[in-house]
Design a protein around this motif. Structure first.
Motif, PDB file in Angstrom:
ATOM      1  N   GLN A  20       0.872  -1.181   0.000  1.00 42.42           N
ATOM      2  CA  GLN A  20       0.000   0.000   0.000  1.00 42.42           C
ATOM      3  C   GLN A  20       0.903   1.223   0.000  1.00 42.42           C
ATOM      4  N   ASP A  21       0.456   2.299  -0.629  1.00 42.11           N
ATOM      5  CA  ASP A  21       1.181   3.573  -0.542  1.00 42.11           C
ATOM      6  C   ASP A  21       0.516   4.347   0.579  1.00 42.11           C
ATOM      7  N   ARG A  22       1.129   4.351   1.754  1.00 39.59           N
ATOM      8  CA  ARG A  22       0.463   5.012   2.889  1.00 39.59           C
ATOM      9  C   ARG A  22       1.450   5.787   3.759  1.00 39.59           C
ATOM     10  N   ASP A  23       2.539   6.236   3.166  1.00 36.62           N
ATOM     11  CA  ASP A  23       3.503   7.032   3.917  1.00 36.62           C
ATOM     12  C   ASP A  23       3.253   8.531   3.746  1.00 36.62           C
ATOM     13  N   GLU A  24       2.122   8.866   3.081  1.00 34.11           N
ATOM     14  CA  GLU A  24       1.775  10.267   2.849  1.00 34.11           C
ATOM     15  C   GLU A  24       0.786  10.713   3.939  1.00 34.11           C
ATOM     16  N   SER A  25       0.703  12.027   4.168  1.00 30.40           N
ATOM     17  CA  SER A  25      -0.280  12.548   5.141  1.00 30.40           C
ATOM     18  C   SER A  25      -1.531  13.056   4.443  1.00 30.40           C
ATOM     19  N   GLU A  26      -1.593  12.972   3.132  1.00 35.01           N
ATOM     20  CA  GLU A  26      -2.737  13.493   2.374  1.00 35.01           C
ATOM     21  C   GLU A  26      -3.319  12.381   1.505  1.00 35.01           C
ATOM     22  N   PHE A  27      -4.328  11.688   2.046  1.00 36.33           N
ATOM     23  CA  PHE A  27      -4.933  10.596   1.274  1.00 36.33           C
ATOM     24  C   PHE A  27      -6.081  11.078   0.392  1.00 36.33           C
ATOM     25  N   ASN A  28      -6.419  12.370   0.469  1.00 37.19           N
ATOM     26  CA  ASN A  28      -7.435  12.892  -0.448  1.00 37.19           C
ATOM     27  C   ASN A  28      -6.862  13.111  -1.842  1.00 37.19           C
ATOM     28  N   ALA A  29      -5.557  13.228  -1.936  1.00 40.06           N
ATOM     29  CA  ALA A  29      -4.918  13.353  -3.257  1.00 40.06           C
ATOM     30  C   ALA A  29      -4.664  11.955  -3.799  1.00 40.06           C
ATOM     31  N   PRO A  30      -4.872  11.751  -5.105  1.00 36.23           N
ATOM     32  CA  PRO A  30      -4.567  10.440  -5.676  1.00 36.23           C
ATOM     33  C   PRO A  30      -3.065  10.298  -5.907  1.00 36.23           C
TER      34      PRO A  30
END
Ligand code: MD6
Ligand code: FE
Length: 208
Positions: free
Chosen positions: A123-133
């Protein structure tokens, strides 16, 4: 311009042939320019330190890295210590056209697949903004991309990603498991040496 897309899963839009051959060649030249400043390297798995078979680099203010300490975004190349080069304008244009997100991407991960390399289900989940694709562009040989659900055990399906194809991974699919099972050697003439590049643009910090 309206673009033709295929919905692979909720929030996962596939744009086959988004870049024509001339645009792929121009994009490849930009990617080679990025690599000249920020060389491809083998990241290592957290804890085990085992190297990935895929080589990676980044462009943008932030870059995704992995080493024995874990996954994270950082401002400098882990081997050269230099800031990452900027994201080529043609990639920024694709983000503006396809992401539906008002703020610009901050990281573009460049993956390079030589013959026989693969990328495990993740999964790509190291970002703090999951509203952006995540906006993903493929160059070179065709890859077998596997996409599942938000649980590792969920059923998966496979999609072939060819040179010039774009995949926008958002909405309910933003946290879907996915990976590259294999790259089909000899399916594209774009890279003289063979193999495949994949470019994934991400918003890392909260946008507006
Ligand atoms: C690849 N892509 O196509 C690997 N991640 O080589 C990814 O891991 C990926 O294509 C997030 C969103 C789209 C992707
Ligand atoms: Fe990914």
């Amino acid at each position: 311009m309206a673009r033709q897309s295929i919905e692979i899963a909720p929030g996962a839009a596939f744009y086959p042939g988004y870049l024509d051959r001339a645009a792929q060649e121009a994009m490849l030249a930009r990617v080679r320019g990025v690599i000249a400043k920020a060389p491809l390297y083998h990241p290592r798995m957290p804890r085990s330190g085992k190297p990935f078979s895929v080589r990676m680099t980044n462009c943008g203010p932030l870059g995704w890295v992995s080493d024995i300490d874990g996954y994270r975004y950082q401002e400098i190349h882990p081997e050269t210590g230099a800031p990452w080069p900027s994201i080529p304008e043609a990639l920024m244009a694709a983000w503006r056209e396809l992401s539906g997100f008002p703020s610009p991407p901050e990281a573009c991960l460049v993956n390079h697949y030589a013959d026989g390399t693969r990328l495990g289900l993740h999964q790509d989940r190291d970002e703090s903004e999951f509203n952006a694709p995540v906006v993903s562009l493929s160059l070179g040989d065709t890859a077998i991309f596997r996409i599942g659900g938000t649980k590792r055990r969920d059923a998966t399906r496979s999609v072939k990603l060819a040179s010039g194809d774009v995949f926008v991974f958002g909405g309910p699919s933003r946290l879907a498991f996915h990976g590259i099972d294999r790259v089909l050697a000899g399916t594209s003439t774009l890279l003289a040496e063979g193999g495949r590049f994949n470019l994934t643009m991400r918003r890392v910090t909260p946008g507006r």
